[in-house]
Design an enzyme around this catalytic site. Structure first.
Site, PDB file in Angstrom:
ATOM      1  N   GLY A   1       0.878  -1.316  -0.064  1.00 46.74           N
ATOM      2  CA  GLY A   1       0.071   0.002   0.000  1.00 46.74           C
ATOM      3  C   GLY A   1       0.745   1.273   0.001  1.00 46.74           C
ATOM      4  O   GLY A   1       0.578   2.147   0.494  1.00 46.74           O
TER       5      GLY A   1
ATOM      6  N   SER B   1       1.820   3.197  -2.361  1.00 48.34           N
ATOM      7  CA  SER B   1       1.820   4.245  -3.616  1.00 48.34           C
ATOM      8  C   SER B   1       0.790   5.361  -3.117  1.00 48.34           C
ATOM      9  O   SER B   1       1.146   6.517  -3.816  1.00 48.34           O
ATOM     10  CB  SER B   1       1.092   3.620  -4.773  1.00 48.34           C
ATOM     11  OG  SER B   1      -0.208   3.220  -4.285  1.00 48.34           O
ATOM     12  N   SER B   2       0.236   5.632  -1.846  1.00 50.13           N
ATOM     13  CA  SER B   2      -0.251   6.696  -1.481  1.00 50.13           C
ATOM     14  C   SER B   2      -0.379   6.930  -0.026  1.00 50.13           C
ATOM     15  O   SER B   2      -0.178   5.753   0.609  1.00 50.13           O
ATOM     16  CB  SER B   2      -1.528   7.204  -2.321  1.00 50.13           C
ATOM     17  OG  SER B   2      -2.524   5.962  -1.797  1.00 50.13           O
ATOM     18  N   GLY B   3      -1.001   7.869   0.528  1.00 48.43           N
ATOM     19  CA  GLY B   3      -1.159   7.903   2.103  1.00 48.43           C
ATOM     20  C   GLY B   3      -0.197   7.752   3.152  1.00 48.43           C
ATOM     21  O   GLY B   3       0.859   8.108   2.809  1.00 48.43           O
TER      22      GLY B   3
ATOM     23  N   ASP C   1      -1.920  -0.273  -8.344  1.00 52.02           N
ATOM     24  CA  ASP C   1      -1.970   0.483  -9.450  1.00 52.02           C
ATOM     25  C   ASP C   1      -0.474   1.065  -9.900  1.00 52.02           C
ATOM     26  O   ASP C   1       0.137   1.723  -9.081  1.00 52.02           O
ATOM     27  CB  ASP C   1      -2.789   1.783  -8.895  1.00 52.02           C
ATOM     28  CG  ASP C   1      -3.064   2.954 -10.202  1.00 52.02           C
ATOM     29  OD1 ASP C   1      -2.034   3.122 -11.076  1.00 52.02           O
ATOM     30  OD2 ASP C   1      -4.150   3.120 -10.399  1.00 52.02           O
TER      31      ASP C   1
ATOM     32  N   LYS D   1       0.415   5.038 -10.142  1.00 53.52           N
ATOM     33  CA  LYS D   1       0.402   5.524  -9.055  1.00 53.52           C
ATOM     34  C   LYS D   1       1.830   5.230  -8.345  1.00 53.52           C
ATOM     35  O   LYS D   1       2.424   6.064  -7.568  1.00 53.52           O
ATOM     36  CB  LYS D   1      -0.703   4.937  -7.996  1.00 53.52           C
ATOM     37  CG  LYS D   1      -1.909   5.845  -7.881  1.00 53.52           C
ATOM     38  CD  LYS D   1      -2.901   5.406  -7.013  1.00 53.52           C
ATOM     39  CE  LYS D   1      -4.380   6.041  -7.127  1.00 53.52           C
ATOM     40  NZ  LYS D   1      -5.157   5.710  -6.004  1.00 53.52           N
TER      41      LYS D   1
ATOM     42  N   SER E   1      -3.009  -1.062  11.643  1.00 51.62           N
ATOM     43  CA  SER E   1      -4.573  -1.005  11.939  1.00 51.62           C
ATOM     44  C   SER E   1      -5.131   0.153  11.922  1.00 51.62           C
ATOM     45  O   SER E   1      -5.060   0.995  11.081  1.00 51.62           O
ATOM     46  CB  SER E   1      -4.599  -1.645  13.362  1.00 51.62           C
ATOM     47  OG  SER E   1      -5.861  -1.984  13.801  1.00 51.62           O
TER      48      SER E   1
ATOM     49  N   TYR F   1     -15.654  -2.214   8.574  1.00 59.13           N
ATOM     50  CA  TYR F   1     -14.149  -2.084   8.635  1.00 59.13           C
ATOM     51  C   TYR F   1     -13.563  -2.422  10.219  1.00 59.13           C
ATOM     52  O   TYR F   1     -12.211  -2.834   9.944  1.00 59.13           O
ATOM     53  CB  TYR F   1     -14.127  -0.474   8.590  1.00 59.13           C
ATOM     54  CG  TYR F   1     -12.623   0.207   8.787  1.00 59.13           C
ATOM     55  CD1 TYR F   1     -11.700  -0.223   7.694  1.00 59.13           C
ATOM     56  CD2 TYR F   1     -12.483   1.029   9.578  1.00 59.13           C
ATOM     57  CE1 TYR F   1     -10.258   0.568   7.868  1.00 59.13           C
ATOM     58  CE2 TYR F   1     -11.362   1.813   9.690  1.00 59.13           C
ATOM     59  CZ  TYR F   1     -10.253   1.260   8.662  1.00 59.13           C
ATOM     60  OH  TYR F   1      -8.994   2.061   8.821  1.00 59.13           O
TER      61      TYR F   1
ATOM     62  N   LYS G   1      -9.718  -4.753  11.113  1.00 55.46           N
ATOM     63  CA  LYS G   1      -8.599  -3.950  11.474  1.00 55.46           C
ATOM     64  C   LYS G   1      -8.393  -4.503  13.112  1.00 55.46           C
ATOM     65  O   LYS G   1      -7.043  -4.695  13.622  1.00 55.46           O
ATOM     66  CB  LYS G   1      -8.653  -2.502  11.812  1.00 55.46           C
ATOM     67  CG  LYS G   1      -8.877  -1.704  10.409  1.00 55.46           C
ATOM     68  CD  LYS G   1      -7.295  -1.824   9.905  1.00 55.46           C
ATOM     69  CE  LYS G   1      -7.224  -1.145   8.541  1.00 55.46           C
ATOM     70  NZ  LYS G   1      -5.955  -1.310   8.043  1.00 55.46           N
TER      71      LYS G   1
END
Length: 297
Positions: free
Chosen positions: A4, A6-8, A30, A33, A137, A151, A155
């Site tokens: 994960g 590629s962003s954030g 992606d 990205k 998490s 959600y 987590k």
């Protein structure tokens, strides 16, 4: 390795590690990205030898594929010193409004998407007698809130995995960190906000909105130090102590803090829970009032 990435928060963790001289493997779905993130991360290099490798794969779908790409990364850049499981997705909606399929999808992405990469690196880490594994998490993985029935469980599951795995790998000098970031200003959070129930928004507003680079610095620091819990801000600190349960402690001081503060923080938590219940009741009354007016019209 950052899934994960590629962003954030994932991208910011990769930047933070790159600033410390690390070689980075970004894993995400992606490809475009990934390439944009690679260029951004490379701006923060501290020497000419550093490399950012990008691998496009869905870490939640097939373990064989994940194992293959991790092996590929290790052949190019060497063994994995730290794995950061940051791939994830969210949805905020009332229980009966969530498409039944989403419950499985969130468990696949948020839980299995962390199981598979971890399984792919753990053998080599045990052989080398060293390693760090991070599970990102959420505060919604510490307390269940209105709108997060799909959600939160995905987590919460990461904590059970982390506690069990830490007991297995501690003799091999491998340390697990579970990060519980609050609401963070990321593309995923902005997407989640589009359909978020009013109740969830009002409850979320009782805590602040963090920036991803701030969260990333704290997570990397805690992971390097081998801390099991990683929290952000005073609310995060309180939640981590309040929900420690049977979680391992890094130091005796941390254990003493949990013992001393538990009663106080439980008292504060009861006020929070009362406030959340009040928000939900007010929203329900307002909705019923609107429905009543519509019927009259």
């Amino acid at each position: 390795v950052v899934t994960g990435g590629s962003s954030g928060i994932g991208k910011c963790i990769a930047i933070e590690c790159f600033k410390h001289g690390a070689f980075i493997t970004l894993v995400a779905r992606d490809e475009n990205k990934l390439l944009r993130a690679k260029k951004e991360i490379e701006k923060h290099s501290i020497n000419d030898k550093q490399v950012v490798l990008c691998i496009s794969v869905d870490v939640s779908k097939e373990y064989g594929q994940v194992q293959s790409v991790i092996k590929q990364a290790q052949e190019k850049l060497g063994p994995v010193d730290m794995l950061v499981n940051c791939a994830g997705t969210s949805i905020a909606a009332k229980f009966e409004d969530v498409d039944v399929g989403f419950f499985g999808r969130l468990m696949e992405t948020n839980y299995l998407g962390s199981v598979y990469p971890t399984r792919a690196v753990i053998h080599t880490m045990k052989e080398r007698r060293m390693g760090r594994i991070v599970f990102v998490s959420s505060q919604a993985g510490q307390v269940g809130l209105f709108g997060y029935t799909a959600y939160s469980p995905s987590k919460f599951a990461l904590r059970g995995l982390a506690e069990s795995l830490q007991m297995e790998v501690k003799p091999y000098n491998i340390y697990i960190t579970v990060a519980y970031p609050p609401d963070t200003d990321t593309p995923g959070f902005q997407e989640e906000n589009k359909g978020k129930p009013l109740e969830t928004k009002l409850i979320s507003e009782t805590s602040g909105l963090c920036q991803p680079d701030q969260v990333a610095k704290i997570i990397v620091k805690d992971a390097v130090q081998g801390n099991f819990n990683s929290s952000v801000g005073s609310d995060g600190y309180m939640l981590s102590l309040l929900t420690c349960g049977m979680s391992p402690v890094t130091t005796i001081t941390e254990g003493l803090q949990q013992i001393v503060t538990m009663g106080l923080f439980r008292t504060i938590a009861l006020f929070y829970l009362g406030s959340f219940d009040s928000i939900v009741r007010r929203c329900m009354m307002q909705q019923e009032k609107c429905i009543g007016l519509e019927k009259k019209d």
